[in-house]
Scaffold this active site. Sequence first.
Site, PDB file in Angstrom:
ATOM      1  N   LYS A   1       0.844  60.501 -62.773  1.00 59.87           N
ATOM      2  CA  LYS A   1       2.176  60.262 -62.198  1.00 59.87           C
ATOM      3  C   LYS A   1       2.438  61.168 -60.991  1.00 59.87           C
ATOM      4  CE  LYS A   1       4.143  58.596 -66.553  1.00 59.87           C
ATOM      5  NZ  LYS A   1       4.785  59.010 -67.810  1.00 59.87           N
TER       6      LYS A   1
ATOM      7  N   VAL B   1       5.906  55.341 -62.815  1.00 58.72           N
ATOM      8  CA  VAL B   1       6.327  56.743 -62.949  1.00 58.72           C
ATOM      9  C   VAL B   1       7.786  56.778 -63.395  1.00 58.72           C
ATOM     10  CG1 VAL B   1       6.623  58.973 -61.790  1.00 58.72           C
ATOM     11  CG2 VAL B   1       4.799  57.422 -61.052  1.00 58.72           C
TER      12      VAL B   1
HETATM   13  N1  HSE Z   1       3.440  58.011 -72.807  1.00 61.84           N
HETATM   14  C1  HSE Z   1       4.332  58.065 -71.689  1.00 61.84           C
HETATM   15  C2  HSE Z   1       5.408  59.119 -71.965  1.00 61.84           C
HETATM   16  C3  HSE Z   1       4.941  56.704 -71.487  1.00 61.84           C
HETATM   17  O1  HSE Z   1       5.494  59.626 -73.086  1.00 61.84           O
HETATM   18  O2  HSE Z   1       6.143  59.478 -71.056  1.00 61.84           O
HETATM   19  C4  HSE Z   1       5.344  56.397 -70.093  1.00 61.84           C
HETATM   20  O3  HSE Z   1       4.336  56.564 -69.155  1.00 61.84           O
END
Ligand code: HSE
Length: 416
Positions: free
Chosen positions: A200, A127
């Site tokens: 998250k 996260v």
């Molecule tokens: N794809 C995610 C973001 C990466 O853009 O925050 C990290 O988890």
Amino acid sequence: MINIAVLGYGVVGSGVVEVVKKNEMSISKKAGEKIAVKRILDIRDFPDSPDAELITKNPDEIFNDDSISIIVETIGGIGAAYEFTKRAFQKGKHVVTSNKELVATYGPELLKLAKDSGVNYLFEASVGGGIPIIRPLSECLAANEISSIIGILNGTTNYILTQMKKEGRDFASALKSAQQNGYAEADPTADIEGHDTCRKIAILSSIAYNEFVDYKNIHTEGITKITKEDMQYAEVMGSVIKLIAVSRKVNDKIFARVSPAIISKFHPLANVEDVFNAILVSGNAIGDVMFYGRGAGKLPTASAVVADVIDIVKHTGNGRRNVWEKKDYNNVIDISESETRYFVRAATENGKEVKNHILSIFGNVEFIKLERPEFEDEIAFVTMKSTEKDLSAKVSRLKEADTINGIKNIIRVEGE
Ligand code: HSE
């Protein structure tokens, strides 16, 4: 000497190898031992990689090697990553991961397995990328009863919304820019539909409230329906639109939601722009505390992974062993019962008549008017606080009105 193995030589995995090499001296000083990457597992070939001689396709070379005590899992997903994580615990190896999907799905089982095996399962990088949040929440704030968490947890969508606001781009063009800059994946579904954010906030909530919060029970909406016109309304309201994850303890249940929301420009999250993430945590002793930084990217995320490795080395035999209690009922409040205010945009050709109709259905509302020709055929307003159930009943009544030609958008308004 502590030997580690990295499973998955993708963006984060290769970043871990890079950080371990680059900061070798300072890492060994902080850990009290030299740390080295002994093996890397990947099914792909990397003939030109500086780490080519470490790469193997055979997991036995890692799991049967007793000199490897820590596994870094950066494969992602819940397939091979899940099997390898369990195998590592069975072999008495600690596991560090950035894999939010695995932690959010199998957290209770894997944490218990780790505990029973006398090893650690750490996931600071799952996260907020490089932002320290898991350890602060589980350790530094442990004396608090956490009452709420609100955050911007996805860099890609925050970049897209920032582009729409600042450059007046529409969603598709802002997404393209995110892809061109390497922020969004070729398949950006998990980001733009809010799934990444959902996992998250599920992890953060499980830590904060000391019980497993299943991401499948969290109402999740992405940003694909947000338009540049919505952005203009937010602007005249003195607000911005952000993809917000929120969770709150409500008596013995948990409220959690992921959705776009209109927030005042004075809200602490309003100025978090581009790929940055921020998380505002409220505790009953500390009050509000905010975490801010780069929520994605190779080296920021790798730095969080390596910090977990160092933590394990410093505390070998002295576990960081939390378990997440899994309730046998759904501990997340149904979205239909949750209360907020809503911004509603409807198409109409008869402003005056429809206003009275809106007031008769919704009671007191605040009308928002944009004095531009392109907004002539619509009406927009913000409701009082009501439950989602109540709102959808009222919107259904509004849709039936002859003066209404359809609902253009409904966006939650976060805050009092
Ligand atoms: N794809 C995610 C973001 C990466 O853009 O925050 C990290 O988890």
